[in-house]
Design an enzyme around this catalytic site. Structure first.
Site, PDB file in Angstrom:
ATOM      1  CG  HIS A  28     -23.334  16.854  68.468  1.00 42.27           C
ATOM      2  ND1 HIS A  28     -23.445  17.719  67.411  1.00 42.27           N
ATOM      3  CD2 HIS A  28     -22.960  17.611  69.540  1.00 42.27           C
ATOM      4  CE1 HIS A  28     -23.155  18.956  67.815  1.00 42.27           C
ATOM      5  NE2 HIS A  28     -22.858  18.922  69.110  1.00 42.27           N
ATOM      6  CG  HIS A  79     -25.045  19.446  73.427  1.00 46.33           C
ATOM      7  ND1 HIS A  79     -25.415  20.774  73.329  1.00 46.33           N
ATOM      8  CD2 HIS A  79     -24.073  19.261  72.488  1.00 46.33           C
ATOM      9  CE1 HIS A  79     -24.709  21.346  72.368  1.00 46.33           C
ATOM     10  NE2 HIS A  79     -23.879  20.455  71.842  1.00 46.33           N
ATOM     11  CD  GLU A  80     -21.163  16.774  73.395  1.00 42.55           C
ATOM     12  OE1 GLU A  80     -20.892  16.463  72.220  1.00 42.55           O
ATOM     13  OE2 GLU A  80     -21.129  17.947  73.805  1.00 42.55           O
ATOM     14  CB  CYS A 106     -23.171  23.713  69.900  1.00 47.56           C
ATOM     15  SG  CYS A 106     -22.568  22.323  68.924  1.00 47.56           S
TER      16      CYS A 106
HETATM   17 ZN    ZN Z   1     -22.457  20.542  70.313  1.00 45.88          ZN
END
Ligand code: ZN
Length: 214
Positions: free
Chosen positions: A172, A168-169, A126
């Site tokens: 966030h 993953h995004e 990341c």
């Molecule tokens: Zn990330």
């Protein structure tokens, strides 16, 4: 005639960020903005400012370099992310990880749900946790619902590496970092990754470092 809408605090913040014109500074873990749920996008940025912000996020992602970037990673608490993966990987890696080129796209207010129960575990990193990578077991296939940058609805199923990037995004935007979902015994520095764990799958790392794979 409608009077112009007052500029929102978020719009002020984004204008300030864009003033320098270069890649945006990336926020590192430890900043609370990465741990808050971002606000759904609802016109807080006028279309012209949104377009410039998205371009700056793309530039920042390329410069890093990375394959995804969420607005909180540049300090902006809005549910917006950009993704793009040219996938410059050897054939055996492409096959093992399902990593194929992903053209640039913008995800506005994205959410995902698992399709089926299969999981896939690979090393990932990341931009907000520089220097480290860890194995995360993620849904192998997900259904993504979002809007694009023009407000058009997106409803698509993704698999392979693209499914990983999308998860993953999107995570966030809910204040979740990949380390929250990682096998912490897999944690490896970038040097260790380059020296030891370049295999297409983390099977050897799992044996040597002592963590489970699905
Ligand atoms: Zn990330």
């Amino acid at each position: 005639m409608a009077s112009p809408r007052a500029r929102t605090p978020l719009a002020e913040q984004v204008e300030e960020l864009l003033a320098d014109g270069g890649p945006l500074p990336i926020v590192a873990a430890g900043d609370p903005v990465l741990r808050r749920a971002a606000e759904p996008f609802d016109g807080q940025l006028e279309p012209e400012l949104l377009a410039r912000f998205v371009q700056a996020m793309r530039l920042t992602m390329h410069a890093a370099p990375g394959v995804g970037l969420a607005a909180p990673q540049v300090g902006v608490g809005l549910r917006i992310a950009v993704v793009e993966d040219p996938a410059p990987v050897p054939e055996e890696v492409r096959v093992a990880r399902g990593r194929v080129p992903l053209p640039f796209r913008v995800l506005v207010n994205p959410s995902y749900e698992a399709v089926g129960t299969a999981r896939a575990a690979f090393y990932e990193g990341c931009l907000s946790v520089p220097g480290w990578q860890a194995v995360v077991a993620r849904h192998a296939e997900v259904r993504l619902r979002a809007l694009d940058e023009h407000g058009r609805a997106v409803d698509e199923v993704f698999s392979g590496w693209t499914a990983r990037i999308v998860q993953h995004e999107t995570d966030h935007l809910g204040g979740t970092l990949y380390l929250d979902r990682a096998e912490l015994r897999s944690l490896s520095s970038n040097d260790a990754m380059a020296q030891r764990w370049t295999q297409p799958t983390p099977a050897e790392a799992a044996r040597a470092l002592g963590f489970e794979l699905p």
